[in-house]
Design a protein around this motif. Structure first.
Motif, PDB file in Angstrom:
ATOM      1  N   PRO A  67       0.818  -1.217   0.000  1.00  0.00           N
ATOM      2  CA  PRO A  67       0.000   0.000   0.000  1.00  0.00           C
ATOM      3  C   PRO A  67       0.850   1.266   0.000  1.00  0.00           C
ATOM      4  CG  PRO A  67      -0.869  -1.561   1.568  1.00  0.00           C
ATOM      5  CD  PRO A  67       0.468  -2.094   1.093  1.00  0.00           C
ATOM      6  N   PHE A  68       1.991   1.225   0.680  1.00  0.00           N
ATOM      7  CA  PHE A  68       2.861   2.398   0.703  1.00  0.00           C
ATOM      8  C   PHE A  68       3.369   2.702  -0.696  1.00  0.00           C
ATOM      9  CE2 PHE A  68       7.039   4.391   1.054  1.00  0.00           C
ATOM     10  CZ  PHE A  68       6.690   5.544   1.742  1.00  0.00           C
ATOM     11  N   ASP A  69       3.773   1.681  -1.428  1.00  0.00           N
ATOM     12  CA  ASP A  69       4.253   1.881  -2.793  1.00  0.00           C
ATOM     13  C   ASP A  69       3.157   2.468  -3.676  1.00  0.00           C
ATOM     14  OD1 ASP A  69       6.746   0.928  -2.134  1.00  0.00           O
ATOM     15  OD2 ASP A  69       6.406  -1.078  -2.951  1.00  0.00           O
ATOM     16  N   ALA A  70       1.930   1.990  -3.515  1.00  0.00           N
ATOM     17  CA  ALA A  70       0.818   2.515  -4.307  1.00  0.00           C
ATOM     18  C   ALA A  70       0.560   3.975  -3.941  1.00  0.00           C
ATOM     19  CB  ALA A  70      -0.437   1.677  -4.069  1.00  0.00           C
ATOM     20  N   TRP A  71       0.599   4.280  -2.653  1.00  0.00           N
ATOM     21  CA  TRP A  71       0.401   5.660  -2.206  1.00  0.00           C
ATOM     22  C   TRP A  71       1.502   6.558  -2.751  1.00  0.00           C
ATOM     23  CZ3 TRP A  71       3.658   8.628   0.866  1.00  0.00           C
ATOM     24  CH2 TRP A  71       3.147   9.855   1.266  1.00  0.00           C
ATOM     25  N   LEU A  72       2.750   6.094  -2.638  1.00  0.00           N
ATOM     26  CA  LEU A  72       3.878   6.887  -3.108  1.00  0.00           C
ATOM     27  C   LEU A  72       3.787   7.132  -4.610  1.00  0.00           C
ATOM     28  CD1 LEU A  72       6.469   8.305  -2.373  1.00  0.00           C
ATOM     29  CD2 LEU A  72       7.683   6.138  -2.651  1.00  0.00           C
ATOM     30  N   SER A  73       3.369   6.142  -5.357  1.00  0.00           N
ATOM     31  CA  SER A  73       3.197   6.303  -6.796  1.00  0.00           C
ATOM     32  C   SER A  73       2.126   7.353  -7.100  1.00  0.00           C
ATOM     33  CB  SER A  73       2.816   4.964  -7.429  1.00  0.00           C
ATOM     34  OG  SER A  73       2.559   5.133  -8.792  1.00  0.00           O
ATOM     35  N   SER A  74       1.028   7.322  -6.368  1.00  0.00           N
ATOM     36  CA  SER A  74      -0.044   8.307  -6.565  1.00  0.00           C
ATOM     37  C   SER A  74       0.437   9.713  -6.246  1.00  0.00           C
ATOM     38  CB  SER A  74      -1.245   7.988  -5.671  1.00  0.00           C
ATOM     39  OG  SER A  74      -1.788   6.763  -6.010  1.00  0.00           O
ATOM     40  N   ALA A  78       0.822  12.853  -8.879  1.00  0.00           N
ATOM     41  CA  ALA A  78       0.151  14.127  -8.616  1.00  0.00           C
ATOM     42  C   ALA A  78       1.166  15.266  -8.559  1.00  0.00           C
ATOM     43  CB  ALA A  78      -0.634  14.052  -7.314  1.00  0.00           C
ATOM     44  N   ALA A  79       2.315  15.022  -7.959  1.00  0.00           N
ATOM     45  CA  ALA A  79       3.339  16.063  -7.853  1.00  0.00           C
ATOM     46  C   ALA A  79       3.873  16.459  -9.228  1.00  0.00           C
ATOM     47  CB  ALA A  79       4.480  15.584  -6.966  1.00  0.00           C
ATOM     48  N   ARG A  80       3.994  15.493 -10.119  1.00  0.00           N
ATOM     49  CA  ARG A  80       4.500  15.785 -11.467  1.00  0.00           C
ATOM     50  C   ARG A  80       3.480  16.517 -12.329  1.00  0.00           C
ATOM     51  NH1 ARG A  80       6.316  10.547 -11.034  1.00  0.00           N
ATOM     52  NH2 ARG A  80       4.676   9.789 -12.400  1.00  0.00           N
ATOM     53  N   THR A  81       2.209  16.287 -12.063  1.00  0.00           N
ATOM     54  CA  THR A  81       1.191  16.806 -12.970  1.00  0.00           C
ATOM     55  C   THR A  81       0.405  18.005 -12.446  1.00  0.00           C
ATOM     56  OG1 THR A  81      -0.440  15.227 -12.137  1.00  0.00           O
ATOM     57  CG2 THR A  81       0.876  14.554 -14.053  1.00  0.00           C
ATOM     58  N   SER A  82       0.587  18.374 -11.192  1.00  0.00           N
ATOM     59  CA  SER A  82      -0.228  19.444 -10.626  1.00  0.00           C
ATOM     60  C   SER A  82       0.623  20.476  -9.880  1.00  0.00           C
ATOM     61  CB  SER A  82      -1.266  18.854  -9.664  1.00  0.00           C
ATOM     62  OG  SER A  82      -1.897  19.873  -8.937  1.00  0.00           O
ATOM     63  N   ALA A  83       0.627  21.700 -10.403  1.00  0.00           N
ATOM     64  CA  ALA A  83       1.355  22.782  -9.736  1.00  0.00           C
ATOM     65  C   ALA A  83       0.736  23.086  -8.380  1.00  0.00           C
ATOM     66  CB  ALA A  83       1.353  24.026 -10.615  1.00  0.00           C
ATOM     67  N   ASP A  84      -0.595  23.020  -8.269  1.00  0.00           N
ATOM     68  CA  ASP A  84      -1.254  23.276  -6.988  1.00  0.00           C
ATOM     69  C   ASP A  84      -0.857  22.233  -5.950  1.00  0.00           C
ATOM     70  OD1 ASP A  84      -2.564  25.496  -7.969  1.00  0.00           O
ATOM     71  OD2 ASP A  84      -4.415  24.410  -8.433  1.00  0.00           O
ATOM     72  N   PHE A  85      -0.770  20.986  -6.384  1.00  0.00           N
ATOM     73  CA  PHE A  85      -0.370  19.915  -5.469  1.00  0.00           C
ATOM     74  C   PHE A  85       1.062  20.151  -4.995  1.00  0.00           C
ATOM     75  CE2 PHE A  85       1.418  15.790  -4.439  1.00  0.00           C
ATOM     76  CZ  PHE A  85       0.456  15.270  -3.581  1.00  0.00           C
ATOM     77  N   ARG A  86       1.963  20.482  -5.916  1.00  0.00           N
ATOM     78  CA  ARG A  86       3.362  20.755  -5.535  1.00  0.00           C
ATOM     79  C   ARG A  86       3.438  21.908  -4.549  1.00  0.00           C
ATOM     80  NH1 ARG A  86       4.169  19.797 -10.927  1.00  0.00           N
ATOM     81  NH2 ARG A  86       4.343  22.013 -11.411  1.00  0.00           N
ATOM     82  N   ALA A  87       2.645  22.956  -4.777  1.00  0.00           N
ATOM     83  CA  ALA A  87       2.645  24.106  -3.873  1.00  0.00           C
ATOM     84  C   ALA A  87       2.137  23.696  -2.487  1.00  0.00           C
ATOM     85  CB  ALA A  87       1.784  25.227  -4.445  1.00  0.00           C
ATOM     86  N   ALA A  88       1.113  22.857  -2.451  1.00  0.00           N
ATOM     87  CA  ALA A  88       0.585  22.395  -1.161  1.00  0.00           C
ATOM     88  C   ALA A  88       1.618  21.553  -0.422  1.00  0.00           C
ATOM     89  CB  ALA A  88      -0.701  21.599  -1.375  1.00  0.00           C
ATOM     90  N   ILE A  89       2.302  20.670  -1.133  1.00  0.00           N
ATOM     91  CA  ILE A  89       3.334  19.836  -0.509  1.00  0.00           C
ATOM     92  C   ILE A  89       4.485  20.703  -0.008  1.00  0.00           C
ATOM     93  CG2 ILE A  89       5.092  18.069  -0.964  1.00  0.00           C
ATOM     94  CD1 ILE A  89       2.266  16.951  -0.627  1.00  0.00           C
ATOM     95  N   ASP A  90       4.918  21.676  -0.798  1.00  0.00           N
ATOM     96  CA  ASP A  90       5.984  22.582  -0.372  1.00  0.00           C
ATOM     97  C   ASP A  90       5.593  23.318   0.909  1.00  0.00           C
ATOM     98  OD1 ASP A  90       7.632  21.858  -2.452  1.00  0.00           O
ATOM     99  OD2 ASP A  90       7.121  23.591  -3.713  1.00  0.00           O
ATOM    100  N   ALA A  91       4.356  23.788   0.972  1.00  0.00           N
ATOM    101  CA  ALA A  91       3.883  24.494   2.168  1.00  0.00           C
ATOM    102  C   ALA A  91       3.866  23.556   3.371  1.00  0.00           C
ATOM    103  CB  ALA A  91       2.492  25.073   1.923  1.00  0.00           C
ATOM    104  N   MET A  92       3.404  22.323   3.163  1.00  0.00           N
ATOM    105  CA  MET A  92       3.365  21.346   4.243  1.00  0.00           C
ATOM    106  C   MET A  92       4.779  21.041   4.744  1.00  0.00           C
ATOM    107  SD  MET A  92       1.901  17.455   4.293  1.00  0.00           S
ATOM    108  CE  MET A  92       3.150  16.913   3.141  1.00  0.00           C
ATOM    109  N   LEU A  93       5.722  20.883   3.824  1.00  0.00           N
ATOM    110  CA  LEU A  93       7.096  20.591   4.228  1.00  0.00           C
ATOM    111  C   LEU A  93       7.708  21.748   5.012  1.00  0.00           C
ATOM    112  CD1 LEU A  93       8.415  18.793   1.030  1.00  0.00           C
ATOM    113  CD2 LEU A  93       7.953  17.770   3.271  1.00  0.00           C
TER     114      LEU A  93
END
Length: 110
Positions: A67-74, A78-93
């Motif tokens: 399940p971790f591998d499947a989650w990581l793949s998802s 998402a990180a490669r295809t969505s600028a909003d997702f990348r921005a959210a992850i950057d903010a979270m980090l």
């Protein structure tokens, strides 16, 4: 007792894993190296898991790689295809790093 949402999230993941694999509390406790009674108190919120138990729970969850591998793949997709997702992850980090630094400073004061 102060509510710790990160511990709650970890316990929710543990419960999901146990339900999926049909583990009893005794089986789960054995995998974590604790008694069934202690696990019951933790799961009911009557006892807060210490560092060792929290680490054991994390290790058990992470050892379930499929399940971790499947989650990581998802997440990677998402990180490669969505600028909003990348921005959210950057903010979270940034928030996580800030909390980690604050915790480290607190540990040094203790």
């Amino acid at each position: 007792m102060r509510k710790d949402t990160s511990v709650d999230a970890l316990l929710n993941q543990l419960n999901s894993l146990a339900e999926r694999d049909d583990w009893t509390q005794s089986e789960m406790a054995e995998r974590l190296g604790i008694s069934q009674g202690q696990l019951s108190k933790v799961l009911r919120g009557r006892h807060r898991p210490g560092r060792r138990l929290t680490a054991a729970i994390g290790k058990l969850i992470l050892s379930d790689e499929q399940p971790f591998d499947a989650w990581l793949s998802s997440v990677s997709t998402a990180a490669r295809t969505s600028a909003d997702f990348r921005a959210a992850i950057d903010a979270m980090l940034r928030v996580m790093r800030s909390h980690a630094l604050n915790a480290a400073e607190g540990d040094r004061r203790d």
